[in-house]
Design a protein around this motif. Structure first.
Motif, short mmCIF file in Angstrom:
data_model
loop_
_atom_site.label_atom_id
_atom_site.label_comp_id
_atom_site.label_asym_id
_atom_site.label_seq_id
_atom_site.Cartn_x
_atom_site.Cartn_y
_atom_site.Cartn_z
N GLY A 173 27.63 25.07 -124.24
CA GLY A 173 27.14 24.15 -125.26
C GLY A 173 27.05 22.74 -124.69
N PHE A 174 26.46 21.82 -125.45
CA PHE A 174 26.27 20.46 -124.96
C PHE A 174 26.49 19.48 -126.09
CE2 PHE A 174 23.53 16.74 -124.56
CZ PHE A 174 23.72 16.33 -123.25
N PHE A 175 27.12 18.34 -125.78
CA PHE A 175 27.19 17.25 -126.77
C PHE A 175 27.14 15.91 -126.04
CE2 PHE A 175 31.53 18.57 -125.70
CZ PHE A 175 32.13 17.37 -125.35
N PRO A 176 26.57 14.89 -126.68
CA PRO A 176 26.58 13.56 -126.07
C PRO A 176 28.00 13.01 -126.13
CG PRO A 176 25.02 13.70 -127.92
CD PRO A 176 25.87 14.91 -127.97
N MET A 177 28.36 12.17 -125.18
CA MET A 177 29.69 11.55 -125.20
C MET A 177 29.92 10.89 -126.55
SD MET A 177 32.44 10.95 -123.33
CE MET A 177 32.27 10.75 -121.56
N PRO A 178 31.02 11.27 -127.26
CA PRO A 178 31.23 10.71 -128.60
C PRO A 178 31.65 9.25 -128.55
CG PRO A 178 33.07 12.11 -127.97
CD PRO A 178 32.07 12.21 -126.86
N GLY A 179 31.40 8.53 -129.63
CA GLY A 179 31.77 7.12 -129.72
C GLY A 179 33.22 6.95 -130.15
N GLU A 180 33.64 5.70 -130.24
CA GLU A 180 35.04 5.44 -130.57
C GLU A 180 35.35 5.82 -132.02
OE1 GLU A 180 35.11 1.34 -129.05
OE2 GLU A 180 36.47 2.03 -127.48
N ASP A 181 34.38 5.63 -132.92
CA ASP A 181 34.54 6.06 -134.31
C ASP A 181 33.54 7.15 -134.64
OD1 ASP A 181 36.62 4.29 -135.17
OD2 ASP A 181 35.15 2.66 -134.97
N ALA A 182 33.90 7.99 -135.59
CA ALA A 182 33.04 9.13 -135.93
C ALA A 182 31.68 8.67 -136.42
CB ALA A 182 33.72 10.01 -136.96
N GLY A 183 31.63 7.47 -137.01
CA GLY A 183 30.36 6.99 -137.56
C GLY A 183 29.50 6.24 -136.56
N ASP A 184 30.00 6.08 -135.33
CA ASP A 184 29.24 5.32 -134.32
C ASP A 184 27.92 6.00 -134.00
OD1 ASP A 184 31.12 3.42 -134.17
OD2 ASP A 184 32.00 4.06 -132.27
N PRO A 185 26.91 5.18 -133.68
CA PRO A 185 25.64 5.79 -133.25
C PRO A 185 25.80 6.57 -131.95
CG PRO A 185 25.64 3.42 -132.87
CD PRO A 185 26.87 3.72 -133.67
N THR A 186 24.93 7.54 -131.74
CA THR A 186 24.94 8.30 -130.49
C THR A 186 24.25 7.50 -129.40
OG1 THR A 186 24.88 10.36 -131.72
CG2 THR A 186 24.21 10.45 -129.41
N VAL A 187 25.00 7.19 -128.35
CA VAL A 187 24.45 6.40 -127.26
C VAL A 187 24.65 7.16 -125.95
CG1 VAL A 187 24.45 4.18 -126.08
CG2 VAL A 187 25.10 4.30 -128.49
N ALA A 188 23.60 7.32 -125.19
CA ALA A 188 23.71 8.03 -123.92
C ALA A 188 22.70 7.45 -122.94
CB ALA A 188 23.45 9.53 -124.12
N SER A 189 23.06 7.49 -121.65
CA SER A 189 22.12 7.05 -120.63
C SER A 189 21.03 8.09 -120.47
CB SER A 189 22.84 6.85 -119.30
OG SER A 189 23.54 5.64 -119.31
N GLY A 190 19.84 7.61 -120.29
CA GLY A 190 18.73 8.52 -120.09
C GLY A 190 17.53 7.76 -119.58
N PHE A 191 16.58 8.48 -119.10
CA PHE A 191 15.36 7.83 -118.66
C PHE A 191 14.22 8.82 -118.82
CE2 PHE A 191 12.52 5.56 -115.67
CZ PHE A 191 12.58 4.33 -116.28
N SER A 192 13.05 8.40 -118.41
CA SER A 192 11.93 9.30 -118.59
C SER A 192 11.29 9.61 -117.25
CB SER A 192 10.91 8.64 -119.50
OG SER A 192 10.74 7.30 -119.12
#
Lengths: 448, 299
Positions: free
Chosen positions: A316-335
């Motif tokens: 399975g896969f998940f983005p690194m979670p934030g400090e709070d459950a309500g934090d936006p999903t932020v991940a490094s990426g490019f195109s």
């Protein structure tokens, strides 16, 4: 015969002198570094969507996913019989290292894959500003803005006065955490974590169960992906963007940078990484994870295809979670994005090709080849781990949380990050000193 | 007093002694065009701050100053000197030992030995590096071997370990260059008059005495060649390091050759890379000169 010798000697000496003098002199002008590379500035791009009549050949140079490019070209040519596209593939390392020479030469390709060095090239007018096309074709509607923001090289557009645009994405990437479902269950982990603290608990649980918690391929880029993933949670996204884009006064020498770096050290001290993290290449860490060597793995979507094949439903896969459950999903990426050379003789045809990349038809080809299409709504839903990746990406895009990779901050940053994170993992450097070395490099590059 | 004109062989009348240079000229021009001019160009570039694209900026000796001040660059020179031990000193000692063992006795199968020891020389260094990366890996052959003899405490990620990485990389060089030294020494031994060995044996010399008194003195020339070649290989090392560790972990295995490549091609500091290349070239020239001087005074 003595006479002839005597007559010959000065002649040869004279010839040698002339040779010795003229060679360097004649070469001098051409030898001045950079003198041959100056161009008359960016060519203006017509803001119409008209495609030229007659036979046009576009050369496209790229480094990622040859099957995907071939398929895209085939589909594009079907719709544009007058235009033929000639792919020129290079391996990634060759591509990046020769990019500047290629793009400043007289034989520069019409279209080239966007890479780190493009920022400098854009600044010097070797890359076409596509902002007029963005308006003419309406790319702001067909491409999520966050993906276009990465391709502005931090510049204003001379043509439109708005933000510049130096590339169009075809397939997006994103980093995150893979997990082995079987091993996770063994360690009592019941699902993806919702917060960073919960993820740390899961790492501890894996350790307690006698398993290797987190696989890191730190020999090349795995370490910097881990650090960046943590930094993305501790640092406000705008600050991160400012730093990567080289905005005046931006820095990583702050609380957020320290927290992220300290976490990397702390996890190392607790023995959360595979023992040879620093000696394992990214691709090897992926293979080891597939064999069940660790519960989690830090990597990007580009590994999803391989892991889906070898591990099927067990991954399975998940983005690194934030400090709070309500934090936006932020991940490094490019195109996997494509830029247009200012030397191209067919800017309209190149524009038509770039526009094709934003269509649902191209999106399906991109998705079928394991990449995330710029507009995921337009394609059929993937399954298994690919669905997890797509879902994570959808959230990150929705939260405006796809940040670019930290090595984009300066050409030398990749090496500083790689060796620096290796030292963090091995607990051989103070986090503050590590951040200082990054900031030094940043300041040197953004001095002017 | 005019001396007698030199006697020439028939058919060469009227030809000047300069004529020979004409034959050398094509090779000389090629050498100038592809070796001398690029070298001069590199030295010239080293006086600029240049990113590889835009117009360069004249900085004089600024790049050289930066090299002296940069701790990473200094560290890389130190690493290269450590590699001299592994690329030069140990292979020469091993090569001599193998020569001592192989030269004295003529037995069937010697050809096979030579082939085996020479093998690393034939394989491209990039392939060597990739192979050793696997061997040094987590569950690679090296760790398996230590595990098999009960030395589990020794096993580690060799290339990722801050203490072991440089030694691990150095040993790859030892493996590659020992065979080369052996081949050089073996060919040297074959020039030795067999009567000398016979005389030594009649005088009651054992294998060690024979090696020290007969073989070794005759290998001075080969030793000088071996030292030159292996030392240059160590100081200019690039491919093995690039493939196995890429200079890591940290800067533990960073060598000047790697930095030249990195600075020029990925970091956009062409002038600095050129300056480092010039310094590295001068360092190598100086050391080669020293080796040749030493080996000449000894004979």
């Amino acid at each position: 015969m003595m006479k002839s010798t005597r007559r010959l000697r000065p002649r040869i000496a004279r010839a040698a002198c002339a040779l010795a003098l003229t060679l360097p002199l004649a070469a001098c002008d051409a030898l001045t570094p950079g003198s041959a590379a100056t161009v008359e500035g960016p060519r203006s791009v017509p803001s119409s969507t008209a495609v030229p009549e007659g036979d046009v050949t576009l050369r496209i140079q790229f480094a990622d996913a040859p099957p995907m490019v071939d398929a895209l070209i085939a589909a594009f040519e079907k719709g544009h019989p007058g235009i033929s596209v000639e792919p020129q593939y290079k391996t990634f390392t060759d591509y990046v290292q020769n990019l500047k020479l290629t793009m400043t030469s007289d034989s520069a390709p019409d279209i080239a894959q966007y890479a780190v060095g493009m920022t400098d090239l854009a600044e010097d007018g070797h890359i076409l500003d596509l902002a007029p096309y963005r308006e003419a074709y309406g790319w702001d509607e067909s491409i999520p803005p966050v993906s276009l923001d990465q391709l502005t090289a931090g510049q204003q557009s001379e043509a439109t006065g708005g933000r510049a645009l130096f590339g169009v994405p075809a397939g997006l990437s994103m980093t995150g955490i893979y997990y082995n479902k079987e091993l996770a269950e063994k360690a009592g982990i019941d699902g993806p974590p919702r917060t960073l603290a919960e993820f740390e608990d899961q790492l501890a649980a894996a350790k307690d169960a006698g398993l290797t918690p987190l696989g890191v391929g730190g020999l090349d880029t795995g370490g910097l992906h881990l650090w960046a993933a943590l930094l993305n949670q501790t640092m406000p996204t705008d600050d991160y963007w400012d730093w990567v884009n080289g905005s005046k006064g931006a820095t990583v020498e702050n609380e957020a940078g320290l927290t992220a770096s300290e976490l990397v050290v702390e996890w190392g001290r607790k023995g959360y990484y595979n023992e040879s993290a620093n000696g394992t290449a990214q691709i090897d860490s992926t293979a080891q994870f597939a064999q069940g060597d660790s519960v989690f793995l830090i990597n990007g979507n580009w590994a999803a295809g391989q892991l889906a094949t070898t591990m099927a439903d067990n991954v399975g896969f998940f983005p690194m979670p934030g400090e709070d459950a309500g934090d936006p999903t932020v991940a490094s990426g490019f195109s996997v994005a494509y830029a247009v050379s200012s030397r191209t003789e067919h800017p309209e045809a190149a524009g038509a090709f770039l526009d094709f990349l934003t269509t649902p038809e191209a999106g399906q080809i991109i998705s079928d080849n394991g990449f995330l299409p710029p507009n995921p709504e337009a394609v059929a839903k993937p399954e298994g781990v690919l669905a997890d990746v797509a879902e994570g990406h959808r959230k990150a895009v929705g939260d405006d949380g796809i940040t670019t990779f930290p090595d984009f901050a300066a050409p030398a940053m990749l090496d500083r990050l790689r060796s620096g994170v290796q030292k963090l993992i091995a607990d051989r450097v103070e986090p503050a000193d590590y951040l200082d070395s990054l900031q030094d490099e940043w300041e040197e590059h953004h001095a002017e | 007093m005019p001396s007698r004109p030199p006697v020439r062989p028939p058919g060469t009348r009227g030809r000047s002694p300069w004529r020979g240079y004409v034959y050398v000229l094509p090779a000389f021009l090629v050498y100038v065009a592809f070796a001398v001019l690029p070298a001069l160009h590199t030295a010239y570039l080293s006086l600029f701050e240049w990113d590889g694209v835009t117009l360069g900026e004249w900085v004089g000796l600024g790049n050289y100053l930066e090299i002296l001040q940069d701790s990473v660059l200094r560290r890389s020179v130190f690493n290269a000197l450590v590699l001299v031990v592994f690329f030069s000193f140990i292979p020469i000692v091993l090569g001599l030992a193998m020569t001592g063992l192989l030269a004295r006795y003529r037995r069937p199968g010697m050809g096979a030995y030579r082939f085996l020891f020479m093998l690393p020389q034939v394989i491209p260094l990039v392939a060597v590096g990739v192979t050793w990366r696997w061997l040094y890996g987590d569950d690679g052959l090296v760790n398996q071997a230590f595990g098999a003899v009960g030395l589990d405490g020794v096993t580690r990620a060799w290339l990722g370990d801050f203490g072991a990485a440089l030694i691990a990389v150095g040993l790859v060089g030892t493996w590659v260059l020992s065979g080369l030294c052996m081949m050089l020494f073996l060919s040297g031994v074959q020039k030795v008059d067999p009567n000398l060995y016979e005389a030594a044996r009649i005088d009651g010399a054992g294998p060690v005495r024979e090696f020290v008194s007969v073989t070794l003195p005759h290998l001075r020339g080969e030793l000088a060649v071996a030292m030159t070649v292996t030392t240059v290989a160590a100081l200019a090392s690039f491919d093995i390091v690039y493939v196995t560790t890429n200079g890591g972990p940290g800067e533990q295995t960073t060598v000047p050759g790697l930095l030249v490549y990195r600075l020029a091609f990925s970091e956009g500091k062409v002038g600095l890379a050129a300056a480092l290349a010039v310094v590295l070239g001068l360092l190598i020239l100086a050391i080669v000169y020293l080796i040749n001087r030493l080996s000449r005074t000894e004979t």
